[in-house]
Design a protein around this motif. Structure first.
Motif, short mmCIF file in Angstrom:
data_model
loop_
_atom_site.label_atom_id
_atom_site.label_comp_id
_atom_site.label_asym_id
_atom_site.label_seq_id
_atom_site.Cartn_x
_atom_site.Cartn_y
_atom_site.Cartn_z
N LEU A 25 0.86 -1.18 0.00
CA LEU A 25 0.00 0.00 0.00
C LEU A 25 0.89 1.23 0.00
O LEU A 25 2.04 1.18 0.44
CB LEU A 25 -0.90 0.01 1.24
CG LEU A 25 -1.85 -1.18 1.37
CD1 LEU A 25 -2.58 -1.11 2.70
CD2 LEU A 25 -2.84 -1.20 0.23
N ARG A 81 0.41 -4.61 3.18
CA ARG A 81 -0.99 -4.63 3.62
C ARG A 81 -1.10 -5.37 4.95
O ARG A 81 -0.44 -6.36 5.18
CB ARG A 81 -1.84 -5.35 2.57
CG ARG A 81 -3.32 -5.41 2.93
CD ARG A 81 -4.12 -6.15 1.88
NE ARG A 81 -4.06 -5.51 0.58
CZ ARG A 81 -4.80 -4.47 0.21
NH1 ARG A 81 -5.67 -3.96 1.05
NH2 ARG A 81 -4.70 -3.96 -0.98
N ASN A 109 -7.55 0.82 -0.93
CA ASN A 109 -7.71 -0.28 -1.89
C ASN A 109 -7.70 0.18 -3.34
O ASN A 109 -7.50 -0.64 -4.24
CB ASN A 109 -9.01 -1.05 -1.61
CG ASN A 109 -8.93 -1.82 -0.32
OD1 ASN A 109 -7.86 -2.20 0.13
ND2 ASN A 109 -10.08 -2.04 0.29
#
Length: 142
Positions: A25, A81, A109
Motif C-alpha cells: 500500500l 498490507r 484499496n
C-alpha cells in the motif's frame, strides 16, 4: 478416478479464492505552510495502524513507519498490507501546530492514497503593560 478429479477441481477452486495479502500500500503527500504554500522540510511524519488480530480488537495504534519530509515537504510511505481497523497519520515540527488524520483502510484499496497536509506556523506576541501614576485628577483609565 472420479475422486481424484473432484479433489483436483476442489483444490483449484479453493486456491484461486485466496486473497493477495502481499500487496503493498502507498500513502504519500506534501506537508506545506498554508500561508505561503511552500513545503515544510524536516517535518516528522508518522504512520500508525490499529491492527486486528483474530477475534481480538486492539484499541492502540502501533507505529508502521516514520519519516522526515524532504526539502520540498514531500513524504512517501510504502508498506505491506495489514489487517487494520484504521490508520493514523501524524505530522509534527517544532514551531508549528501538529496534524492528525485517521485513514479508513478501504480508502487504500483503490491504489496510491494522497494526503496533503497544511501545517501552520505557531505565532505569538507579547504585551508589556506598565502601571504609572496619573498625571492629575482628571486622568482616568476608560
Amino acid at each position: 478416478m472420479r475422486i481424484i478429479l473432484i479433489s483436483c477441481i476442489l483444490g483449484i477452486l479453493l486456491s484461486s479464492c485466496k486473497k493477495d495479502e502481499d500487496t503493498d500500500l502507498q500513502i504519500s503527500g506534501t506537508v506545506s505552510d498554508p500561508e505561503t504554500g511552500a513545503g515544510v522540510a524536516g517535518t516528522s511524519v508518522t504512520l500508525e495502524s490499529k491492527d486486528l488480530s483474530g477475534s481480538t480488537f486492539n484499541n492502540t495504534f502501533m507505529q508502521v513507519d516514520q519519516q522526515s519530509t524532504a526539502s520540498d515537504g514531500g513524504y512517501d510511505f510504502v508498506f505491506q498490507r495489514r489487517t487494520s481497523a484504521e490508520y493514523r497519520l501524524t505530522a509534527t515540527k517544532t514551531g508549528h501546530f501538529g496534524y492528525e488524520s485517521i485513514i479508513n483502510p478501504d480508502a487504500l484499496n483503490d491504489g496510491p492514497y494522497t494526503e496533503n497536509i497544511a501545517l501552520p506556523s505557531r505565532a505569538w506576541f507579547s504585551i508589556h503593560i506598565t502601571n504609572v501614576s496619573p498625571f492629575d485628577g482628571n486622568d482616568e483609565l476608560v
